[in-house]
Design an enzyme around this catalytic site. Sequence first.
Site, short mmCIF file in Angstrom:
data_model
loop_
_atom_site.label_atom_id
_atom_site.label_comp_id
_atom_site.label_asym_id
_atom_site.label_seq_id
_atom_site.Cartn_x
_atom_site.Cartn_y
_atom_site.Cartn_z
N ALA A 68 5.42 -7.72 5.70
CA ALA A 68 5.67 -6.29 5.91
C ALA A 68 6.54 -6.10 7.14
CB ALA A 68 4.35 -5.54 6.07
N GLY A 113 2.70 -9.30 2.61
CA GLY A 113 3.07 -8.48 1.47
C GLY A 113 3.94 -9.21 0.46
N GLU A 116 1.55 -11.07 -1.70
CA GLU A 116 0.90 -10.07 -2.55
C GLU A 116 1.83 -9.62 -3.68
OE1 GLU A 116 -2.05 -7.45 -0.03
OE2 GLU A 116 -0.18 -7.74 1.10
N GLU A 136 -2.36 -11.87 7.85
CA GLU A 136 -2.65 -10.54 8.42
C GLU A 136 -3.67 -10.59 9.55
OE1 GLU A 136 -1.00 -9.62 4.32
OE2 GLU A 136 -2.30 -11.15 5.20
#
Length: 261
Positions: A68, A113, A116, A136
């Site tokens: 991210a 991300g 993901e 994270e």
Amino acid sequence: MTFTNLLYQLEAETGILTITVNRPDKLNALNAATIEELRHAAQQARQDDAVRGIILTGSGEKSFVAGADIAELTKLDAATGQRAAEQGQEAFRLLEESSKPVIAAVNGFALGGGCELAMACHMRIASDNARFGQPEVNLGLIPGYGGTQRLTQLIGKGKALELLLTADMIKADEALRLGLVNHVVPQAELLNFTKQLLSRILTKAPLAVGLCIDAVSAYYDKERQGYQTEAESFGQCFTSADFREGTTAFLEKRPATFTGK
């Protein structure tokens, strides 16, 4: 929609759409604008009959999606953070629930991300330089775009917790061993291999392909009964022109020509 952070390229003769996250100066990191574009791209692909299958990748050889946009995350609070997670989950779910096959071609880093996003695709092909991880906790965060759920589904609870809690990054061969990816190929062969795999799938009956995807998805949906979904979909197949064509072609010993009807 005009895309700023994505490349949206449809190959008319094959029906293969390639969606490329295109922020190479940021290692293709996901910001809110890019996630919104992914949502629109997924919706557009689902609604376009010319699109038969999708390849999702990142620009360059270093990174699929490196995570991210951290600078953007520092501006969030509890309420806006939850909303950002919900928006990301919505965008990724559109890919996961697509009746058209979606394959991630993972080139380089797929972290946070990015991991993901790859996991939201139906299959993952990794280049030999790919790296996966959910780091994270290093930032005082947890995955927000479905990572805790899909990683557990793909590799099991114990190993998923190990990767989530240690923030360890794994290489492509370890991702293959764990079942996180389907194949590992040399970087130079990644897109060609992925396209060949998708092309094989696209020779099959489109309705049956979509129903297979849906039945597998039902296994993970607490509001649905997987076996019942499978039985209903099996019955539905008998009403299709593709079933009649497939069985006729088999008996006549010729290749089937499917129409998706």
